[in-house]
Motif scaffolding. Structure first.
Motif, mmCIF file in Angstrom:
data_model
loop_
_atom_site.group_PDB
_atom_site.id
_atom_site.type_symbol
_atom_site.label_atom_id
_atom_site.label_comp_id
_atom_site.label_asym_id
_atom_site.label_seq_id
_atom_site.Cartn_x
_atom_site.Cartn_y
_atom_site.Cartn_z
ATOM 1 N N UNK A 73 0.832 -1.205 0.000
ATOM 2 C CA UNK A 73 0.000 0.000 0.000
ATOM 3 C C UNK A 73 0.866 1.255 0.000
ATOM 4 N N UNK A 74 1.962 1.215 0.755
ATOM 5 C CA UNK A 74 2.751 2.432 0.888
ATOM 6 C C UNK A 74 4.231 2.189 1.166
ATOM 7 N N UNK A 75 5.048 2.900 0.401
ATOM 8 C CA UNK A 75 6.453 3.149 0.735
ATOM 9 C C UNK A 75 6.663 4.666 0.661
ATOM 10 N N UNK A 76 5.590 5.376 0.946
ATOM 11 C CA UNK A 76 5.571 6.835 0.806
ATOM 12 C C UNK A 76 6.416 7.532 1.859
ATOM 13 N N UNK A 77 6.868 8.748 1.535
ATOM 14 C CA UNK A 77 7.550 9.546 2.555
ATOM 15 C C UNK A 77 6.511 10.059 3.541
ATOM 16 N N UNK A 78 6.961 10.715 4.591
ATOM 17 C CA UNK A 78 6.076 11.099 5.694
ATOM 18 C C UNK A 78 4.897 11.956 5.254
ATOM 19 N N UNK A 79 5.163 12.980 4.450
ATOM 20 C CA UNK A 79 4.090 13.894 4.051
ATOM 21 C C UNK A 79 3.052 13.196 3.175
ATOM 22 N N UNK A 80 3.521 12.407 2.208
ATOM 23 C CA UNK A 80 2.578 11.710 1.327
ATOM 24 C C UNK A 80 1.783 10.664 2.091
ATOM 25 N N UNK A 81 2.443 9.989 3.063
ATOM 26 C CA UNK A 81 1.716 9.000 3.862
ATOM 27 C C UNK A 81 0.647 9.685 4.710
ATOM 28 N N UNK A 82 0.962 10.823 5.276
ATOM 29 C CA UNK A 82 -0.030 11.554 6.075
ATOM 30 C C UNK A 82 -1.239 11.927 5.225
ATOM 31 N N UNK A 83 -0.977 12.324 3.986
ATOM 32 C CA UNK A 83 -2.085 12.685 3.093
ATOM 33 C C UNK A 83 -2.943 11.465 2.773
ATOM 34 N N UNK A 84 -2.285 10.321 2.500
ATOM 35 C CA UNK A 84 -3.043 9.100 2.222
ATOM 36 C C UNK A 84 -3.835 8.666 3.441
ATOM 37 N N UNK A 85 -3.222 8.715 4.614
ATOM 38 C CA UNK A 85 -3.931 8.347 5.845
ATOM 39 C C UNK A 85 -5.146 9.243 6.062
ATOM 40 N N UNK A 86 -4.982 10.524 5.771
ATOM 41 C CA UNK A 86 -6.094 11.467 5.936
ATOM 42 C C UNK A 86 -7.246 11.106 5.000
ATOM 43 N N UNK A 87 -6.923 10.668 3.787
ATOM 44 C CA UNK A 87 -7.960 10.267 2.835
ATOM 45 C C UNK A 87 -8.654 8.993 3.302
ATOM 46 N N UNK A 88 -7.889 8.043 3.814
ATOM 47 C CA UNK A 88 -8.479 6.803 4.332
ATOM 48 C C UNK A 88 -9.405 7.103 5.495
ATOM 49 N N UNK A 89 -8.943 7.954 6.409
ATOM 50 C CA UNK A 89 -9.738 8.292 7.585
ATOM 51 C C UNK A 89 -10.990 9.080 7.199
ATOM 52 N N UNK A 90 -10.844 10.006 6.255
ATOM 53 C CA UNK A 90 -11.973 10.845 5.850
ATOM 54 C C UNK A 90 -13.087 9.998 5.236
#
Length: 210
Positions: A73-90
């Motif tokens: 699902x992710x090997x993203x850097x911190x900022x991109x992972x935070x954005x993806x997590x925010x989308x999942x949570x939203x």
């Protein structure tokens, strides 16, 4: 609740479908059907993945994203992972990964209970962040070792760049020119399945030859 399976291969040479049967077996053990599949060959370090974007657009609150491992699902850097997590949570989505046992409870009927669901979300949110960070570190470590190896090979005059697997390409070409007993030719997906490679590789050989 819909279970949406996500499969990813890092490069065109990898078989993104490799773990498909594992996910099918896992879902069967938990008595849940997989509603849809999202398969792509793309780097997990990229936030711009077509099939992942499509999954997020298709998903509804309460849906489950099923993956082989968090690094799929992710090997993203911190900022991109935070954005993806925010989308999942939203969107109220839950991630279930075969390598994250605590996430498996999301497929249990007990997870429908509000208190249980909130506890699961809290625990798995923390574990998701941890494993995503580990996956990113692994990606960065491998990239660094690769660069070091290339620099060493260049210094020794041994570096020739990435070499094609000619044996595999010749087998692909031979299958593309073959036919079934009934005279039908082998499809690109047939060849990819037989050889154990991605459909992108088969398409490349079909276009450019071995």
């Amino acid at each position: 609740m819909f279970v949406r399976a996500y499969l990813r291969g890092s490069t065109a040479e990898q078989d993104a479908q490799r773990a498909r049967q594992q996910l099918v077996d896992f879902a069967g053990q938990h008595n849940v059907p997989i509603a849809s599949w999202y398969v792509e060959n793309a780097s997990g370090a990229s936030a711009n993945r077509i099939e992942l974007r499509r999954l997020l657009e298709d998903a509804h609150p309460g849906d489950v994203i099923l993956v082989e491992a968090i690094d799929r699902l992710s090997r993203l850097d911190r900022d991109d992972w935070r954005e993806l997590r925010a989308q999942l949570d939203a969107k109220g989505l839950r991630v279930v990964a075969l390598d994250l046992p605590t996430s498996h409870l999301a497929l249990s009927p007990a997870a429908a209970d509000d208190f249980t669901a909130r506890v699961l979300d809290a625990v798995n949110g923390m574990m998701l962040d941890t494993l995503a960070a580990v996956a990113r570190k692994d990606y960065e470590d491998r990239r660094r070792r690769q660069r070091q190896g290339i620099e060493k090979a260049k210094g020794e005059g041994k570096y020739q760049g990435r070499q094609k697997d000619m044996s595999k390409r010749q087998r692909i070409a031979a299958l593309l020119q073959s036919t079934h007993a009934d005279g039908r030719g082998y499809s690109i997906r047939d060849v990819a399945s037989i050889i154990g490679c991605s459909t992108s590789t088969v398409k490349t050989v079909k276009r450019d030859g071995p």
